[in-house]
Design a protein around this motif. Structure first.
Motif, PDB file in Angstrom:
ATOM      1  N   LEU A   1       0.863  -1.176   0.000  1.00 50.56           N
ATOM      2  CA  LEU A   1       0.000   0.000   0.000  1.00 50.56           C
ATOM      3  C   LEU A   1       0.903   1.229   0.000  1.00 50.56           C
ATOM      4  O   LEU A   1       1.810   1.336   0.832  1.00 50.56           O
ATOM      5  CB  LEU A   1      -0.895   0.023   1.242  1.00 50.56           C
ATOM      6  N   GLY A   2       0.663   2.143  -0.950  1.00 49.75           N
ATOM      7  CA  GLY A   2       1.479   3.345  -1.045  1.00 49.75           C
ATOM      8  C   GLY A   2       0.874   4.498  -0.265  1.00 49.75           C
ATOM      9  O   GLY A   2      -0.300   4.470   0.109  1.00 49.75           O
ATOM     10  N   ARG A   3       1.682   5.513  -0.013  1.00 44.32           N
ATOM     11  CA  ARG A   3       1.232   6.724   0.677  1.00 44.32           C
ATOM     12  C   ARG A   3       1.717   7.946  -0.096  1.00 44.32           C
ATOM     13  O   ARG A   3       2.719   7.899  -0.811  1.00 44.32           O
ATOM     14  CB  ARG A   3       1.797   6.777   2.106  1.00 44.32           C
TER      15      ARG A   3
ATOM     16  N   HIS B   1      -8.088  10.120   0.704  1.00 49.63           N
ATOM     17  CA  HIS B   1      -8.115   9.632  -0.677  1.00 49.63           C
ATOM     18  C   HIS B   1      -8.361   8.129  -0.679  1.00 49.63           C
ATOM     19  O   HIS B   1      -8.264   7.468   0.371  1.00 49.63           O
ATOM     20  CB  HIS B   1      -6.788   9.947  -1.390  1.00 49.63           C
ATOM     21  N   GLU B   2      -8.689   7.584  -1.838  1.00 48.72           N
ATOM     22  CA  GLU B   2      -8.861   6.144  -1.969  1.00 48.72           C
ATOM     23  C   GLU B   2      -7.520   5.442  -1.727  1.00 48.72           C
ATOM     24  O   GLU B   2      -6.454   6.039  -1.952  1.00 48.72           O
ATOM     25  CB  GLU B   2      -9.384   5.796  -3.364  1.00 48.72           C
ATOM     26  N   PRO B   3      -7.545   4.194  -1.301  1.00 49.97           N
ATOM     27  CA  PRO B   3      -6.272   3.494  -1.027  1.00 49.97           C
ATOM     28  C   PRO B   3      -5.421   3.340  -2.283  1.00 49.97           C
ATOM     29  O   PRO B   3      -5.943   3.190  -3.386  1.00 49.97           O
ATOM     30  CB  PRO B   3      -6.729   2.122  -0.515  1.00 49.97           C
ATOM     31  N   LEU B   4      -4.113   3.389  -2.072  1.00 49.96           N
ATOM     32  CA  LEU B   4      -3.160   3.116  -3.157  1.00 49.96           C
ATOM     33  C   LEU B   4      -2.735   1.651  -3.055  1.00 49.96           C
ATOM     34  O   LEU B   4      -1.579   1.327  -2.774  1.00 49.96           O
ATOM     35  CB  LEU B   4      -1.949   4.043  -3.041  1.00 49.96           C
ATOM     36  N   GLU B   5      -3.705   0.777  -3.299  1.00 52.58           N
ATOM     37  CA  GLU B   5      -3.415  -0.655  -3.229  1.00 52.58           C
ATOM     38  C   GLU B   5      -2.656  -1.072  -4.485  1.00 52.58           C
ATOM     39  O   GLU B   5      -3.135  -0.883  -5.605  1.00 52.58           O
ATOM     40  CB  GLU B   5      -4.695  -1.476  -3.101  1.00 52.58           C
ATOM     41  N   GLN B   6      -1.485  -1.640  -4.289  1.00 56.35           N
ATOM     42  CA  GLN B   6      -0.603  -1.965  -5.394  1.00 56.35           C
ATOM     43  C   GLN B   6      -0.590  -3.475  -5.626  1.00 56.35           C
ATOM     44  O   GLN B   6      -0.671  -4.258  -4.671  1.00 56.35           O
ATOM     45  CB  GLN B   6       0.812  -1.460  -5.102  1.00 56.35           C
TER      46      GLN B   6
ATOM     47  N   ILE C   1       2.798  16.957  -4.695  1.00 57.71           N
ATOM     48  CA  ILE C   1       2.400  15.736  -3.992  1.00 57.71           C
ATOM     49  C   ILE C   1       3.052  14.556  -4.695  1.00 57.71           C
ATOM     50  O   ILE C   1       2.847  14.343  -5.896  1.00 57.71           O
ATOM     51  CB  ILE C   1       0.865  15.593  -3.972  1.00 57.71           C
ATOM     52  N   VAL C   2       3.847  13.799  -3.943  1.00 58.27           N
ATOM     53  CA  VAL C   2       4.611  12.682  -4.510  1.00 58.27           C
ATOM     54  C   VAL C   2       4.470  11.456  -3.605  1.00 58.27           C
ATOM     55  O   VAL C   2       3.795  11.489  -2.573  1.00 58.27           O
ATOM     56  CB  VAL C   2       6.104  13.053  -4.676  1.00 58.27           C
ATOM     57  N   ALA C   3       5.130  10.382  -4.008  1.00 59.11           N
ATOM     58  CA  ALA C   3       5.089   9.141  -3.237  1.00 59.11           C
ATOM     59  C   ALA C   3       6.036   9.208  -2.045  1.00 59.11           C
ATOM     60  O   ALA C   3       7.171   9.687  -2.164  1.00 59.11           O
ATOM     61  CB  ALA C   3       5.474   7.965  -4.129  1.00 59.11           C
TER      62      ALA C   3
ATOM     63  N   ARG D   1      -4.774  10.050  -6.690  1.00 62.62           N
ATOM     64  CA  ARG D   1      -4.901  10.217  -5.231  1.00 62.62           C
ATOM     65  C   ARG D   1      -4.564  11.651  -4.811  1.00 62.62           C
ATOM     66  O   ARG D   1      -5.143  12.171  -3.847  1.00 62.62           O
ATOM     67  CB  ARG D   1      -3.984   9.217  -4.513  1.00 62.62           C
ATOM     68  N   ALA D   2      -3.643  12.303  -5.503  1.00 60.67           N
ATOM     69  CA  ALA D   2      -3.342  13.712  -5.206  1.00 60.67           C
ATOM     70  C   ALA D   2      -4.560  14.580  -5.472  1.00 60.67           C
ATOM     71  O   ALA D   2      -4.908  15.456  -4.677  1.00 60.67           O
ATOM     72  CB  ALA D   2      -2.151  14.179  -6.052  1.00 60.67           C
ATOM     73  N   LEU D   3      -5.210  14.323  -6.605  1.00 59.55           N
ATOM     74  CA  LEU D   3      -6.427  15.078  -6.938  1.00 59.55           C
ATOM     75  C   LEU D   3      -7.488  14.882  -5.853  1.00 59.55           C
ATOM     76  O   LEU D   3      -8.127  15.845  -5.395  1.00 59.55           O
ATOM     77  CB  LEU D   3      -6.951  14.608  -8.300  1.00 59.55           C
ATOM     78  N   GLU D   4      -7.683  13.631  -5.428  1.00 60.35           N
ATOM     79  CA  GLU D   4      -8.685  13.337  -4.399  1.00 60.35           C
ATOM     80  C   GLU D   4      -8.356  14.057  -3.087  1.00 60.35           C
ATOM     81  O   GLU D   4      -9.251  14.585  -2.417  1.00 60.35           O
ATOM     82  CB  GLU D   4      -8.765  11.821  -4.175  1.00 60.35           C
TER      83      GLU D   4
END
Length: 271
Positions: free
Chosen positions: A117-119, A223-228, A198-200, A158-161
């Motif tokens: 999961l990313g942030r 934001h919605e999850p960054l499920e990878q 906004i970056v990782a 996710r940045a937009l959200e």
């Protein structure tokens, strides 16, 4: 010609022919692949750029005769390329929805598997900007603000959200510069082309960047999850090196690297 002379000439000819055969055989052996050697071509989301380098280096330590090539870019573009026949054996996406879509199209050899999961973080080389909350951005001294392109980059979406959640999207829109992927977005900030962005989290923790400027973690509830997730593509169904790397990515060494770069792991509570 005397019999002895004829035998001598034949013997020299045999030696000459024999030497040519040995030379040709040596060249064939030199150019032939090492027995058992394999190759693996991976398409990986650019948030993995630094973590994947370490993971592949560790993997190569146990597979010294094999070749592993990794190409980094945006998940949305890689997904479209694989759907159009691009020759990748594995696809590591910052958004598991892309490999799942390939799976539904019958383009993978198995199901999409979550691996992290990313942030996202607000980052700037100017510490006073990197420590702001998103709500303070419109009134800050920011001329250009970088995000990844939301059309095809999961970190951009996710940045937009997050900007919409903070109710500053409309105010920041005129200042936006969009990277093709999250690594290029970080380059915009690192080069000074953007004042902040906004970056990782995985990128600001990378060697060479982790001591530059300041960053603030954005709440994952904004934001919605960054499920990878990753898949082995259909073309690599019989590639044992792809199966070996899939096993490696779920192992203790690879998971330790992902944790060090700020990823949360499936099935584990974030630290």
């Amino acid at each position: 010609m005397q019999g002895t002379d004829r035998r001598s000439m034949i013997g020299k000819a045999q030696l000459k022919v024999g030497g040519s055969v040995v030379l040709a055989l040596s060249l064939v052996l030199a150019l032939a692949p090492v027995a058992g050697a394999g190759s693996l071509r991976i398409a990986a989301a650019s948030d993995l750029q630094f973590a994947m380098q370490e993971i592949v280096a560790d993997f190569r330590g146990t597979h010294p005769d094999d070749t592993v090539e990794v190409i980094y870019g945006s998940s949305g573009k890689f997904s479209a390329q694989i759907a159009n026949g691009a020759p990748f054996d594995m696809f590591f996406s910052a958004d598991i929805s892309y490999p799942r879509a390939l799976e539904q199209q019958g383009l993978t050899s198995g199901p999409a598997t979550p691996y992290a999961l990313g942030r996202i973080v607000l980052w700037s080389l100017k510490p006073e900007l990197g420590r702001l909350s998103l709500k303070e951005l419109p009134t800050a001294a920011i001329r250009k603000f970088a995000i990844a392109n939301p059309d095809h980059a999961p970190y951009g979406k996710r940045a937009l959200e997050a900007l919409e959640y903070a109710n500053v999207w409309m105010a920041m829109a005129p200042k936006l510069v969009r990277g093709e992927n999250i690594a290029q977005t970080a380059q915009f900030i690192d080069s000074g082309a953007a004042d902040a962005g906004i970056v990782a989290l995985s990128l600001v923790l990378a060697p060479g960047l982790k001591d530059r400027g300041a960053w603030t973690l954005i709440p994952d509830t904004w934001h919605e999850p960054l499920e990878q997730g990753y898949v082995i593509t259909r073309r690599a169904a019989a590639n044992p090196l792809a199966a070996a790397f899939a096993t490696w990515i779920g192992g203790a060494e690879a998971r330790a690297v992902l944790l060090r770069y700020g990823f949360a792991l499936p099935g584990e509570a974030p630290e």
